[in-house]
Design an enzyme around this catalytic site. Sequence first.
Site, PDB file in Angstrom:
ATOM      1  N   ASP A 108      -8.192   4.791  -0.792  1.00  0.00           N
ATOM      2  CA  ASP A 108      -7.574   3.905  -0.373  1.00  0.00           C
ATOM      3  C   ASP A 108      -7.797   3.334   0.191  1.00  0.00           C
ATOM      4  OD1 ASP A 108      -5.564   2.545   1.027  1.00  0.00           O
ATOM      5  OD2 ASP A 108      -4.806   4.520   1.748  1.00  0.00           O
ATOM      6  N   GLU A 109      -8.054   2.230  -0.518  1.00  0.00           N
ATOM      7  CA  GLU A 109      -8.434   1.499  -0.212  1.00  0.00           C
ATOM      8  C   GLU A 109      -7.894  -0.402   0.092  1.00  0.00           C
ATOM      9  OE1 GLU A 109     -12.475  -0.058  -1.015  1.00  0.00           O
ATOM     10  OE2 GLU A 109     -13.436   1.835  -1.969  1.00  0.00           O
ATOM     11  N   VAL A 110      -6.999   0.432   0.590  1.00  0.00           N
ATOM     12  CA  VAL A 110      -5.675  -0.944   0.752  1.00  0.00           C
ATOM     13  C   VAL A 110      -6.352  -2.134   1.838  1.00  0.00           C
ATOM     14  CG1 VAL A 110      -3.618  -1.173   2.080  1.00  0.00           C
ATOM     15  CG2 VAL A 110      -3.969   0.764  -0.102  1.00  0.00           C
ATOM     16  N   LYS A 111      -6.708  -0.954   2.829  1.00  0.00           N
ATOM     17  CA  LYS A 111      -7.081  -1.891   3.579  1.00  0.00           C
ATOM     18  C   LYS A 111      -8.758  -3.423   3.808  1.00  0.00           C
ATOM     19  CE  LYS A 111      -5.971  -3.263   8.979  1.00  0.00           C
ATOM     20  NZ  LYS A 111      -5.742  -1.668   9.869  1.00  0.00           N
ATOM     21  N   TYR A 144      -3.897   6.705   7.415  1.00  0.00           N
ATOM     22  CA  TYR A 144      -2.729   5.516   7.581  1.00  0.00           C
ATOM     23  C   TYR A 144      -2.931   5.593   6.142  1.00  0.00           C
ATOM     24  CZ  TYR A 144       1.033   2.514   8.083  1.00  0.00           C
ATOM     25  OH  TYR A 144       2.131   2.516   8.280  1.00  0.00           O
ATOM     26  N   THR A 170      13.027  -2.917  -8.520  1.00  0.00           N
ATOM     27  CA  THR A 170      12.863  -3.776  -9.644  1.00  0.00           C
ATOM     28  C   THR A 170      12.285  -5.379  -9.746  1.00  0.00           C
ATOM     29  OG1 THR A 170      16.099  -3.441  -8.721  1.00  0.00           O
ATOM     30  CG2 THR A 170      15.286  -5.166 -10.076  1.00  0.00           C
ATOM     31  N   GLY A 194       0.249  -1.315   0.085  1.00  0.00           N
ATOM     32  CA  GLY A 194      -0.013  -0.060  -0.026  1.00  0.00           C
ATOM     33  C   GLY A 194       1.216   1.321  -0.207  1.00  0.00           C
TER      34      GLY A 194
HETATM   35  C1  LIG Z   1      -6.054   2.448   4.319  1.00  0.00           C
HETATM   36  C2  LIG Z   1      -4.250   1.981   4.140  1.00  0.00           C
HETATM   37  N1  LIG Z   1      -3.103   2.268   2.985  1.00  0.00           N
HETATM   38  C3  LIG Z   1      -2.162   1.770   2.859  1.00  0.00           C
HETATM   39  C4  LIG Z   1      -1.752   1.623   3.649  1.00  0.00           C
HETATM   40  C5  LIG Z   1      -0.116   1.026   3.734  1.00  0.00           C
HETATM   41  O1  LIG Z   1      -0.029  -0.214   3.115  1.00  0.00           O
HETATM   42  P1  LIG Z   1       1.328  -1.833   3.443  1.00  0.00           P
HETATM   43  O2  LIG Z   1       1.261  -0.880   4.749  1.00  0.00           O
HETATM   44  O3  LIG Z   1       0.766  -2.289   2.516  1.00  0.00           O
HETATM   45  O4  LIG Z   1       2.016  -0.930   2.563  1.00  0.00           O
HETATM   46  C6  LIG Z   1      -2.144   0.737   4.579  1.00  0.00           C
HETATM   47  C7  LIG Z   1      -1.794  -0.615   5.962  1.00  0.00           C
HETATM   48  O5  LIG Z   1      -1.544  -0.275   7.538  1.00  0.00           O
HETATM   49  C8  LIG Z   1      -3.502   0.858   5.255  1.00  0.00           C
HETATM   50  O6  LIG Z   1      -4.860   0.584   6.644  1.00  0.00           O
END
Ligand SMILES: Cc1ncc(COP(=O)(O)O)c(C=O)c1O
Length: 448
Positions: free
Chosen positions: A247-250, A147, A304, A120
């Site tokens: 930000d849909e990472v979580k 975050y 890389t 993320g």
């Molecule tokens: C909403 C969100 N975005 C980005 C990140 C960052 O992801 P990563 O720790 O895999 O780099 C996180 C990690 O907790 C997160 O909760």
Amino acid sequence: MSEPATVPTTDADWYAADARSIAGVERLRFFPQVVATGHGCTLVTPEGREVLDLSASWTATGLGHGHSAVVEAVTRSVSSQAGGSVLSGTHPEAVLLARELLELVGTTGTDRRVYLGHAGTDANDVALRGVRQMTGRSTVVAFENGYHGGLGGSMAVSGLHVAAGATADPHLRLVPYPDPFRPWTGDAETLLAATLTRVEQELAGGDVAAVLVEPIQSDGGVIVPPDGFLRGLRELTQAHGSLLVVDEVKVGLCRTGEFLAHQAEGVVPDLVTLGKSLGSGLPLSAVVGPAAALDSPAASALMTTIGNPVSCAAGRAVLGQLRDGILAANAVARGAQLVAGLQRYAASARPGAATVGDVRGRGLSVGVELVVPATGAPDETLTSKAVFAGWGLGIVAYPVRGNVIELTPPLTITSEEIDRAVDLLADAIDAAATGRVADEDVAAFSGW
Ligand SMILES: Cc1ncc(COP(=O)(O)O)c(C=O)c1O
């Protein structure tokens, strides 16, 4: 040599060896967790103790441990590996994954691209640079306690890191996130309008490249914003020529019941970032957005092993598992069961029981907020003792924002496992509240 040559055998010895060898900068510990294997929602310590995983490694193992589809895809890919990346040559897994993401992830415009990264952190970094490149503007609006990453540009726009002393991006403007349980102004009714007014004030100068937002603020305390928040941000960004980055990472990839959490509000962002669950245990992230943000400057996001074929194969296997909606439906059903069970526990007036201030969430993104009974103030000590006790009792769950236990188990969790989770969580909170965890027990675990 600082490390003895013998291989540790006990859980405690492994943990001690970790402290002597793994860098502190990548340790965020709440109890002496060491696991040697895993299957489904279960993690197994070197001594063979089984624990129920209610975090899924902060959602990074979204399908659970050793999911057969991921095992099959990774085994196939690694045993005839098509190089290491897409940097100076391409391979079918990357192209197919990018095409699948373009099909599944709606963003504005028609000329679109996908960045394939590792985490993320780099996905959000690339998105941030992209929106600045595309708009020619520098300012980014993000949210207090947000975050977005743990290094560089993503860290510098993360409200949590900035509040903890990280150097803020010089062009960052932070706005309070609308938290209905602890509104920054007024009451839950007026909170949404007040927050959107604050955002509009920041956008009014016409210098904002993008608003960067989590659809549920996870590490900031599992805050589910009022309905209309994302729609409001979409309207405001459009009105002021700014982009909307979600930000849909979580919480993306079926965790909330929608394929992507923001779809609950029917909005179409300009860019979407993904990570964690996308590789279900393998390092993989993505940004989906306009070519104007992601194509140039050419060769400006270089690592890389980006677009690694083994990670991309895992990603395609994950998307394959999510397509039929069965796991999304499970997330909704099991999430409701989890919340209901915890609410029953919260309402039970057991002597010495801790006060659960709030149980909230959407799907399998759930937060349990522990508070001081007399005042309702956040009880961070109780929370750190509760998760420590949980590890001893057989669960893995971590605190966020000090006093919220975050529960994000694998999407494959069963009804029986949820029942067990509720019982063990209740026992863990009770153990902490009745003095069965000493201050010294948790002293070594500074956590966040
Ligand atoms: C909403 C969100 N975005 C980005 C990140 C960052 O992801 P990563 O720790 O895999 O780099 C996180 C990690 O907790 C997160 O909760």
